[in-house]
Design an enzyme around this catalytic site. Structure first.
Site, PDB file in Angstrom:
ATOM      1  N   GLU A 105       0.812  -1.218   0.000  1.00  0.00           N
ATOM      2  CA  GLU A 105       0.000   0.000   0.000  1.00  0.00           C
ATOM      3  C   GLU A 105       0.839   1.259   0.000  1.00  0.00           C
ATOM      4  OE1 GLU A 105      -2.766  -1.634   3.414  1.00  0.00           O
ATOM      5  OE2 GLU A 105      -2.909   0.520   3.109  1.00  0.00           O
ATOM      6  N   CYS A 126       2.939   8.233   2.133  1.00  0.00           N
ATOM      7  CA  CYS A 126       3.364   7.217   3.096  1.00  0.00           C
ATOM      8  C   CYS A 126       3.676   5.944   2.313  1.00  0.00           C
ATOM      9  CB  CYS A 126       2.206   7.012   4.079  1.00  0.00           C
ATOM     10  SG  CYS A 126       2.490   5.746   5.293  1.00  0.00           S
ATOM     11  N   CYS A 133       5.430  -7.463   7.928  1.00  0.00           N
ATOM     12  CA  CYS A 133       6.491  -7.014   8.835  1.00  0.00           C
ATOM     13  C   CYS A 133       6.779  -8.140   9.820  1.00  0.00           C
ATOM     14  CB  CYS A 133       6.074  -5.761   9.589  1.00  0.00           C
ATOM     15  SG  CYS A 133       7.395  -5.135  10.658  1.00  0.00           S
ATOM     16  N   CYS A 137       4.490  -6.172  16.251  1.00  0.00           N
ATOM     17  CA  CYS A 137       3.922  -5.310  17.295  1.00  0.00           C
ATOM     18  C   CYS A 137       2.447  -5.701  17.449  1.00  0.00           C
ATOM     19  CB  CYS A 137       4.060  -3.839  16.925  1.00  0.00           C
ATOM     20  SG  CYS A 137       5.778  -3.372  16.700  1.00  0.00           S
ATOM     21  N   CYS A 140      -0.578  -3.839  15.422  1.00  0.00           N
ATOM     22  CA  CYS A 140      -0.343  -3.367  14.057  1.00  0.00           C
ATOM     23  C   CYS A 140      -0.836  -4.353  12.988  1.00  0.00           C
ATOM     24  CB  CYS A 140       1.152  -3.122  13.884  1.00  0.00           C
ATOM     25  SG  CYS A 140       1.602  -2.693  12.205  1.00  0.00           S
ATOM     26  N   GLY A 190       5.983  -2.390   7.024  1.00  0.00           N
ATOM     27  CA  GLY A 190       7.368  -2.820   7.177  1.00  0.00           C
ATOM     28  C   GLY A 190       8.221  -1.917   8.037  1.00  0.00           C
ATOM     29  N   SER A 245       8.972   4.925  17.039  1.00  0.00           N
ATOM     30  CA  SER A 245       7.710   4.401  17.564  1.00  0.00           C
ATOM     31  C   SER A 245       7.971   3.918  18.975  1.00  0.00           C
ATOM     32  CB  SER A 245       7.223   3.248  16.682  1.00  0.00           C
ATOM     33  OG  SER A 245       6.897   3.746  15.418  1.00  0.00           O
ATOM     34  N   LEU A 246       7.631   4.739  19.949  1.00  0.00           N
ATOM     35  CA  LEU A 246       7.961   4.402  21.342  1.00  0.00           C
ATOM     36  C   LEU A 246       6.839   3.558  21.959  1.00  0.00           C
ATOM     37  CD1 LEU A 246      10.452   5.074  23.058  1.00  0.00           C
ATOM     38  CD2 LEU A 246       9.065   6.794  24.212  1.00  0.00           C
ATOM     39  N   ASN A 321      -5.885   3.001  16.377  1.00  0.00           N
ATOM     40  CA  ASN A 321      -6.851   2.793  15.312  1.00  0.00           C
ATOM     41  C   ASN A 321      -7.251   1.334  15.273  1.00  0.00           C
ATOM     42  OD1 ASN A 321      -7.985   4.020  12.757  1.00  0.00           O
ATOM     43  ND2 ASN A 321      -6.299   5.378  13.325  1.00  0.00           N
ATOM     44  N   CYS A 364      -1.998   2.501   6.836  1.00  0.00           N
ATOM     45  CA  CYS A 364      -1.075   1.660   6.079  1.00  0.00           C
ATOM     46  C   CYS A 364      -1.117   0.236   6.613  1.00  0.00           C
ATOM     47  CB  CYS A 364       0.337   2.197   6.182  1.00  0.00           C
ATOM     48  SG  CYS A 364       0.472   3.820   5.477  1.00  0.00           S
TER      49      CYS A 364
HETATM   50  N1  SAH Z   1       7.854  -0.120  11.272  1.00  0.00           N
HETATM   51  C1  SAH Z   1       7.944   1.273  11.441  1.00  0.00           C
HETATM   52  C2  SAH Z   1       7.201   2.061  10.397  1.00  0.00           C
HETATM   53  C3  SAH Z   1       5.870   1.547   9.976  1.00  0.00           C
HETATM   54  S1  SAH Z   1       4.593   1.599  11.194  1.00  0.00           S
HETATM   55  C4  SAH Z   1       7.522   1.680  12.827  1.00  0.00           C
HETATM   56  O1  SAH Z   1       7.021   0.835  13.556  1.00  0.00           O
HETATM   57  O2  SAH Z   1       7.746   2.830  13.180  1.00  0.00           O
HETATM   58  C5  SAH Z   1       4.233   3.330  11.199  1.00  0.00           C
HETATM   59  C6  SAH Z   1       3.540   3.796  12.459  1.00  0.00           C
HETATM   60  O3  SAH Z   1       2.190   3.291  12.507  1.00  0.00           O
HETATM   61  C7  SAH Z   1       4.212   3.352  13.733  1.00  0.00           C
HETATM   62  O4  SAH Z   1       4.369   4.414  14.644  1.00  0.00           O
HETATM   63  C8  SAH Z   1       3.232   2.327  14.225  1.00  0.00           C
HETATM   64  O5  SAH Z   1       3.411   2.086  15.571  1.00  0.00           O
HETATM   65  C9  SAH Z   1       1.905   2.941  13.839  1.00  0.00           C
HETATM   66  N2  SAH Z   1       0.761   2.033  13.943  1.00  0.00           N
HETATM   67  C10 SAH Z   1       0.724   0.721  13.658  1.00  0.00           C
HETATM   68  N3  SAH Z   1      -0.508   0.193  13.928  1.00  0.00           N
HETATM   69  C11 SAH Z   1      -1.262   1.201  14.412  1.00  0.00           C
HETATM   70  C12 SAH Z   1      -2.618   1.306  14.886  1.00  0.00           C
HETATM   71  N4  SAH Z   1      -3.418   0.251  14.889  1.00  0.00           N
HETATM   72  N5  SAH Z   1      -3.067   2.505  15.319  1.00  0.00           N
HETATM   73  C13 SAH Z   1      -2.256   3.590  15.284  1.00  0.00           C
HETATM   74  N6  SAH Z   1      -0.975   3.567  14.846  1.00  0.00           N
HETATM   75  C14 SAH Z   1      -0.471   2.383  14.421  1.00  0.00           C
HETATM   76 FE1  SF4 Z   2       6.271  -3.644  11.968  1.00  0.00          FE
HETATM   77 FE2  SF4 Z   2       6.133  -1.017  12.537  1.00  0.00          FE
HETATM   78 FE3  SF4 Z   2       3.916  -2.583  12.494  1.00  0.00          FE
HETATM   79 FE4  SF4 Z   2       5.703  -2.887  14.440  1.00  0.00          FE
HETATM   80  S1  SF4 Z   2       4.468  -1.053  14.043  1.00  0.00           S
HETATM   81  S2  SF4 Z   2       4.707  -4.557  13.285  1.00  0.00           S
HETATM   82  S3  SF4 Z   2       7.613  -2.539  13.364  1.00  0.00           S
HETATM   83  S4  SF4 Z   2       5.220  -2.073  10.764  1.00  0.00           S
END
Ligand code: SAH
Ligand code: SF4
Length: 378
Positions: A105, A126, A133, A137, A140, A190, A245-246, A321, A364
């Site tokens: 995407e 984006c 990935c 997490c 995600c 990713g 991403s903390l 989300n 995304c």
């Molecule tokens: N892998 C990288 C970049 C892709 S994810 C990373 O983790 O930073 C991009 C952002 O989307 C990250 O901050 C991730 O934590 C956030 N994200 C993933 N799933 C989400 C969700 N369900 N709601 C809000 N943010 C989310």
């Molecule tokens: Fe991968 Fe980033 Fe999603 Fe974590 S938040 S699973 S590192 S894409």
């Protein structure tokens, strides 16, 4: 095997390479080795990045035999749009199919600016850098379906060029030969720092004068916190912005939702982020998804404020989300506000995403997951 995530990457070798993965030098070398004139490389790049054509025939100043050679040895786009979804005025999602039928995407987000028309809004793209990935997490969509493979630079660059071509129709920027969007964020599917070579090659192609001529300062790389690669990127000589991403301000909380924290706990991540900040002198961003009863306590906010002050970082709070199949909840508005209040009272620069269309991060990964599920159900 990837040393960090322990996943085997699926190797994919395309039948022919795409021109979008080449640098001026690599293309020139191949052109000369085949007995053609080296200066043609520059002409080809102009057709790709300035004129943004999508066919060999459009490259009218190239001799026929050279065009035939190009066509025999390369493809143009390695990605084909399958769904082009403008969900609202703010977000546009592009679902792309790769040669091996994987789906990725790309999302375009418009940030309307006061006093200007919609087409003049600030546009952020984006991009995805992997299929799925491996970091898993817990909140995600990209992590949910596991990891398939790394993208190649051509597959990342072409995502941007698809968007660029689409937007060209609405702006004058094509005539001026500049990109028709303003920012690029590696926040799609990713983990950018675990596909490091592709990330760096892509940025160099975007950056180059012969390429998209797009400033690194307008590119943000978001990472789940691969400390050694953050240090490596700091020394790469490309001044991209870094977002971390903390999502947890203590190891205990972070570990519950981000398995990567076991490998690189805050004691490793924070010094690496600090080194990056010192090297480039720009403010870092800390991304913090707010998930009810997981990381939204005021204690977490206080710990987060300490980290943000120490790193001289801006905090971007993102209400979680909903992802189909996951049990997490977004905290109430009152709780979100209380969290951000603690940060602001501690003199930390903090924002909270409220508008639906701005939920790009979560956007995304979700369209792809949904489409794959639907295809599997057929
Ligand atoms: N892998 C990288 C970049 C892709 S994810 C990373 O983790 O930073 C991009 C952002 O989307 C990250 O901050 C991730 O934590 C956030 N994200 C993933 N799933 C989400 C969700 N369900 N709601 C809000 N943010 C989310
Ligand atoms: Fe991968 Fe980033 Fe999603 Fe974590 S938040 S699973 S590192 S894409």
């Amino acid at each position: 095997m990837c040393k960090t995530c322990k996943f085997h990457s699926v190797r994919f070798t395309p039948q022919k390479p795409s021109l979008f993965g080449e640098t001026l030098e690599s293309l020139k070398d191949q052109i000369e080795a085949a007995g053609h004139k080296g200066f043609r490389a520059k002409q080809v790049m102009e057709w790709l990045y300035k004129k943004r054509v999508d066919s060999w025939d459009a490259m009218t100043n190239l001799p026929k035999d050279f065009r035939a050679w190009l066509e025999e040895n390369f493809i143009l786009y390695p990605t084909t749009p399958v769904i082009d979804k403008r969900s609202d005025d703010v977000t546009q999602k592009l679902l792309l199919e790769l040669e091996d039928k994987s789906l990725i995407e790309t999302v375009l987000i418009r940030a309307p600016q006061k006093g200007v028309g919609q087409e003049d809004s600030r546009k952020t793209v984006c991009v995805s850098i992997q299929v799925g990935c491996a970091f898993g997490c817990k909140f995600c969509a990209s992590g949910l379906a596991g990891f398939r493979r790394n993208l190649m630079a051509a597959e990342v660059v072409s995502q941007l060029m698809h968007i660029c071509r689409r937007e060209d129709a609405h702006t004058d920027r094509a005539r001026e030969e500049i990109a028709s969007f303003d920012n690029i964020v590696f926040m799609g599917m990713g983990e950018p720092l675990s596909n490091y070579d592709t990330l760096v090659r892509t940025i160099r192609i975007l950056n180059a004068e012969w390429g998209l001529n797009f400033g690194a300062r307008r590119i943000t790389v978001s990472t789940s916190g691969l400390a050694p690669q953050i240090l490596k990127l700091a020394e790469e000589g490309i001044a991209v912005r870094l977002a971390i991403s903390l999502h947890g301000a203590t190891n205990e909380v972070r570990q519950q939702i981000m398995p990567i924290n076991k490998k690189y706990p805050l004691e490793d991540l924070i010094p690496a982020a600090k080194a990056f900040q010192r090297k480039h002198g720009r403010m870092l961003t800390l991304e913090f998804i707010l998930i009810e009863d997981v990381n939204d306590s005021l204690d977490q906010a206080r710990e987060l404020a300490k980290i943000a002050r120490d790193l001289h970082a801006h905090v971007n709070c993102i209400p979680y989300n909903t992802v189909e199949g996951l049990q997490w909840k977004r905290p109430s508005l009152r709780r979100q506000d209380a969290f951000v209040d603690v940060l602001r009272k501690a003199k930390v620069s903090a924002t909270i995403r409220r508008e639906k269309g701005h939920d790009i991060n979560a956007a995304c990964g979700q369209l792809r997951l949904k489409t794959e599920k639907e295809l599997a159900d057929v």
